[in-house]
Design an enzyme around this catalytic site. Structure first.
Site, PDB file in Angstrom:
ATOM      1  N   ASP A   1       0.816  -1.209   0.000  1.00  0.00           N
ATOM      2  CA  ASP A   1       0.000   0.000   0.000  1.00  0.00           C
ATOM      3  C   ASP A   1       0.853   1.263   0.000  1.00  0.00           C
ATOM      4  O   ASP A   1       2.075   1.220   0.197  1.00  0.00           O
ATOM      5  CB  ASP A   1      -0.909   0.014   1.234  1.00  0.00           C
TER       6      ASP A   1
ATOM      7  N   TYR B   1       6.361 -10.189   6.511  1.00  0.00           N
ATOM      8  CA  TYR B   1       6.313  -8.752   6.777  1.00  0.00           C
ATOM      9  C   TYR B   1       6.866  -8.462   8.169  1.00  0.00           C
ATOM     10  O   TYR B   1       6.747  -9.282   9.095  1.00  0.00           O
ATOM     11  CB  TYR B   1       4.876  -8.238   6.710  1.00  0.00           C
TER      12      TYR B   1
END
Length: 242
Positions: free
Chosen positions: A52, A110
């Site tokens: 994002d 992540y």
């Protein structure tokens, strides 16, 4: 036809995410434009997944195909010379023609970075969290996240993805000096999933909730039941495993 895999690092602060968007500055488009300068052709650069706006990467993976056989050392050097300072290619290799950076990925990892102290040097790369953080408590909550489950509650409402089933393989919190780091690995991640999981676990800790609180959120399959997503700047795509 030759197929090349890139390992890419980027500071996502000034980009509207990885994926190409009309009239927006994105990481994917920036790299494609830079490759075009060298090869005189516009390649189809396939990323392992989207990140994002404002999210960073230490090990994004992508591949492209071309009729040109590249001198890998020279191409990497030339590409890094053209790319802006906030994007770099750390590795390039020739892979099988059928390799697909998204579909062949076994898992993605992540990291989410939280700083316990205010620092101008952390501002773009970590979330300054004011409250107390207990990693042992957070790791207990995290056990409820691990497994193959429907993560609708942790995905953005307006998403095109119909399949919300993901397998989370590992979730660990640890303290490192003035930083707290969340590491999470899964076969795939939904839009906003890591940031929403992080915010939800922090809220559970603050409210001293029972672990059943997390279980009920998952079972509800309702985004409104989960906590607020934490800011984008603390999130890094650490690596993609094949």
């Amino acid at each position: 036809m030759f197929n090349y895999k890139l390992t890419i690092q980027y500071d996502g602060s000034l980009y509207k995410g990885w994926q190409i968007q009309a009239n927006e500055k994105t990481v994917q488009q920036t790299i494609i434009d830079s490759i075009k300068v060298i090869l005189k052709e516009e390649v189809n650069l396939i990323g392992s997944g989207r990140t994002d706006a404002g999210v960073h990467a230490l090990g994004q993976a992508a591949n492209f195909r071309t009729e040109n056989q590249l001198d890998l050392y020279k191409f990497k050097h030339s590409l890094n010379a053209i790319l802006p300072d906030d994007i770099s290619v750390s590795d390039i290799s020739e892979v099988h023609e059928s390799f697909h950076s998204r579909f062949d990925a076994r898992s993605r990892v992540y990291l989410y970075l939280i700083t316990k102290t205010k620092s101008p040097f952390y501002k773009r790369y970590a979330y300054h969290y004011h409250g107390h953080i207990d990693c042992s408590v957070l790791n207990e909550y995290g056990k409820e996240i691990i497994g193959k489950k429907d993560f609708t509650s942790f995905s953005r409402k307006n998403t095109e993805t119909e399949n919300k089933i993901c397998s989370v393989y590992d979730l660990k919190w640890r303290a490192a000096g003035t930083m707290v780091i969340l590491r999470i690995e899964a076969d795939r991640f939904l839009h906003g999933m890591v940031r929403t999981i992080t915010g939800t676990l922090l809220r559970a800790m603050t409210n001293n909730s029972d672990t059943s609180f997390i279980r009920k959120i998952i079972e509800a399959r309702n985004r409104e039941d989960a906590g607020e997503a934490v800011p984008a700047q603390g999130l890094f795509l650490y690596k993609v495993n094949y």
